[in-house]
Design a protein around this motif. Structure first.
Motif, short mmCIF file in Angstrom:
data_model
loop_
_atom_site.label_atom_id
_atom_site.label_comp_id
_atom_site.label_asym_id
_atom_site.label_seq_id
_atom_site.Cartn_x
_atom_site.Cartn_y
_atom_site.Cartn_z
N LYS A 94 48.08 42.96 38.27
CA LYS A 94 47.65 42.72 39.61
C LYS A 94 47.02 43.96 40.19
N ASN A 95 47.10 45.10 40.16
CA ASN A 95 46.33 46.24 40.50
C ASN A 95 45.16 46.43 39.81
N LEU A 96 44.89 45.89 38.68
CA LEU A 96 43.80 45.81 38.10
C LEU A 96 42.97 44.99 38.88
N LYS A 97 43.27 43.81 39.06
CA LYS A 97 42.49 42.58 39.95
C LYS A 97 42.24 43.29 41.30
N ASP A 98 43.23 43.85 41.96
CA ASP A 98 43.02 44.69 43.09
C ASP A 98 42.06 45.57 43.34
N ALA A 99 42.04 46.59 42.12
CA ALA A 99 41.30 47.79 42.21
C ALA A 99 39.86 47.27 42.01
N ARG A 100 39.54 46.45 41.01
CA ARG A 100 38.17 45.83 40.95
C ARG A 100 37.56 45.30 42.22
N GLU A 101 38.55 44.68 42.90
CA GLU A 101 37.87 44.05 44.04
C GLU A 101 37.53 45.27 45.07
N ILE A 102 38.48 46.25 45.09
CA ILE A 102 38.42 47.14 46.08
C ILE A 102 36.98 48.11 45.82
N MET A 103 36.83 48.60 44.44
CA MET A 103 35.89 49.30 43.87
C MET A 103 34.59 48.47 44.13
N GLY A 104 34.50 47.22 43.73
CA GLY A 104 33.46 46.25 43.69
C GLY A 104 32.14 46.79 43.19
N GLN A 105 32.19 47.71 42.46
CA GLN A 105 30.97 48.30 41.84
C GLN A 105 30.58 47.83 40.66
N THR A 106 29.21 47.96 40.39
CA THR A 106 28.69 47.60 39.11
C THR A 106 28.01 48.66 38.45
N ALA A 107 27.32 48.64 37.24
CA ALA A 107 26.48 49.68 36.55
C ALA A 107 25.32 49.73 37.39
N GLU A 108 24.50 48.88 37.98
CA GLU A 108 23.59 49.02 39.10
C GLU A 108 23.99 49.91 40.12
N ASP A 109 25.22 49.86 40.43
CA ASP A 109 25.47 50.64 41.68
C ASP A 109 25.92 52.12 41.12
N GLY A 110 25.81 52.38 39.64
CA GLY A 110 26.13 53.82 39.26
C GLY A 110 27.69 53.78 38.62
N ALA A 111 28.27 52.64 38.62
CA ALA A 111 29.54 52.56 37.94
C ALA A 111 29.47 52.62 36.52
N SER A 112 30.12 53.61 35.92
CA SER A 112 30.28 53.58 34.40
C SER A 112 31.54 53.59 33.73
N GLY A 113 32.71 53.42 34.58
CA GLY A 113 33.89 53.74 34.05
C GLY A 113 34.53 52.27 33.41
N GLN A 114 35.41 52.54 32.45
CA GLN A 114 36.05 51.26 31.65
C GLN A 114 37.43 51.29 32.64
N VAL A 115 37.57 50.02 32.99
CA VAL A 115 38.87 49.55 33.89
C VAL A 115 39.69 48.78 33.14
N PHE A 116 40.93 49.15 32.82
CA PHE A 116 41.76 48.41 31.80
C PHE A 116 43.04 48.98 32.32
N THR A 117 44.09 47.95 31.63
CA THR A 117 45.42 48.14 32.03
C THR A 117 45.99 49.21 31.14
N PHE A 118 47.09 49.99 31.60
CA PHE A 118 47.85 50.84 31.05
C PHE A 118 48.37 50.58 29.66
N MET A 119 48.87 49.37 29.65
CA MET A 119 49.47 48.87 28.34
C MET A 119 48.62 48.47 27.35
N GLU A 120 47.43 48.50 27.89
CA GLU A 120 46.54 48.14 26.60
C GLU A 120 46.49 49.48 25.81
N LEU A 121 46.82 50.53 26.09
CA LEU A 121 47.08 51.80 25.45
C LEU A 121 47.91 51.77 24.25
N ILE A 122 49.25 50.94 24.51
CA ILE A 122 50.31 50.77 23.69
C ILE A 122 50.69 49.58 23.50
N PRO A 123 49.72 48.72 22.78
CA PRO A 123 50.16 47.38 22.89
C PRO A 123 51.41 47.03 22.05
#
Length: 168
Positions: A94-123
């Protein structure tokens, strides 16, 4: 040397999970002598707790493990975070979805970050989201997940940057 990697942990109110992850990650970064290369921050998708210190449950768990949270205050995710952070790690879907909406940035805007959920680190844990201890009170379990996930994230960053042999 200016840090060249920045990590942002995101949860709902920025008083439980994400500041816990910020504090744990800062400790791990310091233990490996990488403070000059990696900066760590946290933010919330909601604005209810802006300016407040971490929740007493988070503080208690961090105190028990000898991990500092000095100076940490809740803040809200802003659009610029998509540009300023290379690793944006959301504590649940849910916070992944909300953060993406708040940030609303794309590579064209200078965004370069990987956005993912914490649990993807420890599947291997078999859960999709880090539970919110604000509601569930399970701060020790959340710490266990955070500790394991932050170690995995630091290993991933070191591998991504070719730092595999840096001060282990």
């Amino acid at each position: 040397m200016k840090p060249n990697i920045s990590v942002l942990f995101v949860c709902l109110g920025n008083i439980c999970r994400s500041p816990m992850a910020e504090a744990v990650m800062r400790k791990l970064v310091a233990e490996q002598g990488l403070e000059d290369r990696i900066t760590v921050d946290s933010a919330g998708t909601g604005d209810w707790h802006i300016g407040r210190e971490p929740h007493e449950g988070t503080r208690g768990v961090l105190d028990a493990h000898g991990i500092s949270y000095a100076g940490m205050k809740a803040r809200q995710v802003i659009p610029q975070d998509a540009v300023d952070f290379q690793y944006i790690v959301c504590m649940d879907r849910k916070n992944l979805k909300d953060a993406r909406e708040i940030m609303g940035q794309t590579a064209e805007d200078g965004a370069s970050g990987q956005v993912f959920t914490f649990m993807e680190l420890i599947p291997g844990r078999g859960v999709a989201d880090v539970p919110d201890p604000y509601y569930e009170g399970n701060f020790d379990y959340v710490y266990e997940l955070v500790d394991e996930g932050c170690s995995a994230l630091l290993d991933q960053i070191k591998a991504d940057m070719g730092w595999a042999k840096v001060l282990v």
